[in-house]
Design a protein around this motif. Structure first.
Motif, PDB file in Angstrom:
ATOM      1  N   ALA A 238       0.839  -1.208   0.000  1.00 34.96           N
ATOM      2  CA  ALA A 238       0.000   0.000   0.000  1.00 34.96           C
ATOM      3  C   ALA A 238       0.868   1.250   0.000  1.00 34.96           C
ATOM      4  O   ALA A 238       0.594   2.220  -0.712  1.00 34.96           O
ATOM      5  CB  ALA A 238      -0.924  -0.017   1.218  1.00 34.96           C
ATOM      6  N   ARG A 239       1.962   1.212   0.771  1.00 39.38           N
ATOM      7  CA  ARG A 239       2.854   2.376   0.835  1.00 39.38           C
ATOM      8  C   ARG A 239       3.489   2.639  -0.531  1.00 39.38           C
ATOM      9  O   ARG A 239       3.483   3.766  -1.021  1.00 39.38           O
ATOM     10  CB  ARG A 239       3.954   2.124   1.879  1.00 39.38           C
ATOM     11  CG  ARG A 239       4.807   3.339   2.226  1.00 39.38           C
ATOM     12  CD  ARG A 239       5.991   2.962   3.107  1.00 39.38           C
ATOM     13  NE  ARG A 239       6.971   2.190   2.373  1.00 39.38           N
ATOM     14  CZ  ARG A 239       7.963   2.729   1.637  1.00 39.38           C
ATOM     15  NH1 ARG A 239       8.095   4.037   1.579  1.00 39.38           N
ATOM     16  NH2 ARG A 239       8.801   1.955   0.981  1.00 39.38           N
ATOM     17  N   GLN A 240       3.976   1.568  -1.171  1.00 38.19           N
ATOM     18  CA  GLN A 240       4.632   1.739  -2.482  1.00 38.19           C
ATOM     19  C   GLN A 240       3.622   2.186  -3.543  1.00 38.19           C
ATOM     20  O   GLN A 240       3.937   3.018  -4.397  1.00 38.19           O
ATOM     21  CB  GLN A 240       5.317   0.437  -2.908  1.00 38.19           C
ATOM     22  CG  GLN A 240       6.510   0.084  -2.023  1.00 38.19           C
ATOM     23  CD  GLN A 240       7.244  -1.154  -2.505  1.00 38.19           C
ATOM     24  OE1 GLN A 240       7.101  -1.574  -3.637  1.00 38.19           O
ATOM     25  NE2 GLN A 240       8.045  -1.744  -1.622  1.00 38.19           N
ATOM     26  N   ARG A 241       2.396   1.634  -3.488  1.00 37.72           N
ATOM     27  CA  ARG A 241       1.385   2.015  -4.478  1.00 37.72           C
ATOM     28  C   ARG A 241       1.027   3.483  -4.333  1.00 37.72           C
ATOM     29  O   ARG A 241       0.818   4.191  -5.318  1.00 37.72           O
ATOM     30  CB  ARG A 241       0.114   1.161  -4.277  1.00 37.72           C
ATOM     31  CG  ARG A 241       0.270  -0.243  -4.811  1.00 37.72           C
ATOM     32  CD  ARG A 241      -0.993  -0.687  -5.555  1.00 37.72           C
ATOM     33  NE  ARG A 241      -0.711  -1.896  -6.324  1.00 37.72           N
ATOM     34  CZ  ARG A 241      -1.136  -3.106  -5.985  1.00 37.72           C
ATOM     35  NH1 ARG A 241      -1.881  -3.271  -4.904  1.00 37.72           N
ATOM     36  NH2 ARG A 241      -0.846  -4.140  -6.747  1.00 37.72           N
ATOM     37  N   SER A 242       0.959   3.928  -3.070  1.00 37.54           N
ATOM     38  CA  SER A 242       0.567   5.325  -2.872  1.00 37.54           C
ATOM     39  C   SER A 242       1.674   6.254  -3.369  1.00 37.54           C
ATOM     40  O   SER A 242       1.417   7.337  -3.871  1.00 37.54           O
ATOM     41  CB  SER A 242       0.187   5.568  -1.409  1.00 37.54           C
ATOM     42  OG  SER A 242       1.123   6.378  -0.767  1.00 37.54           O
ATOM     43  N   LEU A 243       2.928   5.811  -3.244  1.00 42.34           N
ATOM     44  CA  LEU A 243       4.036   6.617  -3.787  1.00 42.34           C
ATOM     45  C   LEU A 243       3.952   6.688  -5.313  1.00 42.34           C
ATOM     46  O   LEU A 243       3.965   7.780  -5.896  1.00 42.34           O
ATOM     47  CB  LEU A 243       5.393   6.009  -3.377  1.00 42.34           C
ATOM     48  CG  LEU A 243       5.838   6.159  -1.933  1.00 42.34           C
ATOM     49  CD1 LEU A 243       7.146   5.408  -1.703  1.00 42.34           C
ATOM     50  CD2 LEU A 243       6.028   7.630  -1.558  1.00 42.34           C
ATOM     51  N   THR A 244       3.844   5.519  -5.964  1.00 39.31           N
ATOM     52  CA  THR A 244       3.865   5.514  -7.429  1.00 39.31           C
ATOM     53  C   THR A 244       2.633   6.211  -8.002  1.00 39.31           C
ATOM     54  O   THR A 244       2.722   6.850  -9.047  1.00 39.31           O
ATOM     55  CB  THR A 244       3.960   4.084  -7.992  1.00 39.31           C
ATOM     56  OG1 THR A 244       2.899   3.305  -7.429  1.00 39.31           O
ATOM     57  CG2 THR A 244       5.276   3.426  -7.622  1.00 39.31           C
TER      58      THR A 244
END
Ligand code: ZN
Lengths: 512, 91
Positions: A238-244
């Motif tokens: 979720a953290r990486q998706r929100s960044l990208t």
């Protein structure tokens, strides 16, 4: 889901060989749990100059078993390496481990595990195992107060040198639930081989690397139980998706799982891989494992979960689903087979264990398989020879005889399921046998009309309003039935009571 | 050749503080040692010599029998707190 959004997850798992009685390279007792600090230490595991490590044959045997269970190629020459880094938990300033840069030095390599389709349609996925190796556990660091406020570390070397198996997978997982399936299956294999008890605090640890295709890879360290791995990975995706999604690039970094806050946090990076300056451990001769040695180990291996499931289906005519649930947690499967010696009705026994006992345990818990109960280190007895069942709660009280008696009482029509469930509750909380409970609680089923007339009349009398409603609405009868069951402590035969109530309501209706 | 910068990095990995002149001194000494080993390259050993590797049979390894070490190892520790050994905290 767009292809570009594909998630890739790899695992690095550490399993302590908790069934071993001594450490990996010295004869110090391996059981460090609940011990005074620094009592299980000797010149070898403290890394004193001039000492020579002596490899534990049983550790190699166990690692080979696990490698075989994970379909690995077994090294014919097993070699150890030094991994150099400086940290207070490592008395020698290097960790003895294995390294596969030049040839297969590690016990196992190139294996795989098949994941069952959760819907029961065969194999849904194959996870490749890159390598499986033996290495030593470092010591344990504790801090006065918290790690942030303390200005020194306190070291306990009791754990230093305890045998670990490290399993590294390829990044073949695409979702956190696949990781859970893998770890559950691994835990069951460890239990069936009786080499590691995953329920012991810290016996299994997991690091994960997570990336979204086309973006940098992030390592998550410090996940101290199998249960938290899925949560940590879910958070990280979720953290990486929100960044990208916001056009921010993911940093290639190491993050720690913060158990208390349920998030991953950036960690200060330690060494780069090349900084470890791996080189062959000159003090430990390579182990030559002949094909005869390998055959002896193979022949001594206990039945593996997969084979056990098939046997349960074949020998006891269980559904594959039921068999999998039983074998998924070894103590359930063991309880099942042992109960059959008292009552030879596999379906009935399986039903009590899978539906009722497991349902109760899932709800209230008892340190079930794969869940790292953090209190278990203080409560568990150290029984390192048979580590298959260290539960001290409910499961320590429930014997095969308990399950068999309960099933017989119901199947013979002596009690109904409602009463049986009450008995089960009492049996789980006290450890009393169902036959003993029944004597003290007067629970034989009330299945004769004359035994019930008085109670039914009393309920009709007390519940006038409901009785009046029931004349026009038969659904209210269930409410009245409930009252009768309450007065009889669930002992009444519900079908009989319902027909008696109906009779009375019909009488009332016609007399109106 | 080992550079001063490489020695500086090694010192950092070993968590040892070193002054510049020490780094230069050790770089020099390490290079001398490596050069000494270069003599091995000049040995005539033929073409198909297998490197010697120590090995031992599976059965020759130690049995899994626990033995507690008879002496208290803590008498050598410099700094203690209870039975814990006190060590610097690492960043
Ligand atoms: Zn030792």
């Amino acid at each position: 889901m767009m292809q570009a959004d594909k998630v890739m997850i790899g695992l690095e798992i550490h399993c302590q060989l908790t069934a071993l009685r001594s450490k990996l390279f010295c004869p110090c007792p391996a059981d460090y749990r609940g011990k005074e600090p620094n009592v299980n230490v000797c010149p070898i595991c403290l890394g004193m100059p001039g000492t020579l490590p002596l490899l534990n044959r049983k550790a190699v045997e166990y690692a080979v078993m696990l490698a075989l269970a994970l379909n690995c190629r077994i090294a014919s020459r097993i070699t150890f390496y030094r991994k150099n880094y400086f940290y207070p938990d490592l008395p020698k300033n290097f960790q003895i481990t294995q390294y596969n840069a030049y040839e297969q030095a590690s016990v196992g390599a190139d294996g795989y595990m098949e994941l069952d389709d959760p819907k029961g349609n065969g194999v849904s996925k194959v996870i490749r195992i890159r390598r499986l190796q033996l290495e030593e556990d470092p010591g344990r660091l504790v801090y006065d107060g918290s790690i942030d406020t303390s200005n020194y570390a306190l070291v306990d070397y009791n754990r230093a040198g305890v045998a670990l198996v490290e399993i590294v997978t390829e990044p073949d997982f695409n979702a956190p639930n696949e990781v859970r399936l893998f770890l559950n299956r691994l835990a069951s294999i460890l239990e069936h081989l009786n080499i590691c008890n995953p329920a012991l605090d810290g016996a299994v640890r997991c690091d994960a690397n997570v990336s979204i295709r086309g973006h940098a890879r992030v390592e998550i360290k410090n996940i101290n139980s199998f249960k938290d791995v899925e949560k940590a990975i879910t958070f990280e995706i979720a953290r990486q998706r929100s960044l990208t999604a916001r056009g921010i690039e993911v940093n290639s970094e190491t993050r720690h799982w913060d158990d208390a806050r349920r998030i991953t946090v950036q960690a200060r990076t330690k060494e780069e891989e090349e900084d470890y300056r791996y080189f062959p451990e000159p003090d430990i001769p390579s182990v030559i494992l002949s094909s005869e040695d390998l055959e002896v180990i193979k022949a001594s291996m206990p039945e593996l979960p997969h084979a056990r499931v098939e046997r349960f289906v074949r020998a006891y005519a269980l559904t594959r689903d039921t068999a999998r649930i039983l074998v998924g947690e070894k103590y359930l499967a063991d309880l099942f087979e042992a109960s059959l010696k008292y009552y030879d009705n596999a379906r009935s026994i399986a039903n009590w264990i899978v539906t009722d006992l497991k349902g109760y345990l899932d709800r209230y818990g008892d340190g079930s398989n794969g869940s790292n109960n953090s209190s278990s280190s203080s409560s568990s007895k150290s029984d390192s020879n048979d580590n298959s069942n260290v539960n001290t709660g409910i499961l320590a009280r429930i014997t095969p005889k308990h399950i068999a008696e309960l099933a017989v009482l119901v199947d013979s029509g002596k009690i109904n399921r409602t009463v049986a469930k009450q008995i089960m509750q009492k049996m789980l909380s006290t450890g009393m046998l169902p036959s003993a409970i029944i004597q003290g609680m007067n629970v034989d089923m009330l299945s004769k009309k004359d035994e019930l007339e008085g109670i039914v009349d009393r309920v009709m009398d007390e519940e006038r309003k409901a009785v009046m409603d029931a004349i026009s609405n038969e659904k209210i009868l269930n409410y009245l039935l409930g009252k009768v069951m309450k007065y009889t402590n669930g002992r009444a035969d519900p079908k009989l009571v319902l027909s008696m109530l109906k009779e009375r309501i019909v009488d009332l209706r016609s007399s109106q | 050749m080992v550079s001063v910068e490489e020695v500086r990095h090694l010192a950092h990995l070993a968590r040892i503080g070193m002054k510049d002149e020490e780094l230069r001194l050790y770089a020099e000494q390490i290079n001398e040692i490596i050069e000494y080993f270069n003599m091995l390259d000049e040995l005539e050993i033929g073409n198909d010599v297998e490197p010697y590797r120590m090995s031992r049979g599976y059965k020759e390894m130690r049995d899994d029998i626990p033995v507690a070490f008879p002496a208290d190892m803590l008498s050598n520790a410099k700094s203690m707190k209870g039975r814990f050994i006190k060590a610097p905290k690492m960043g």
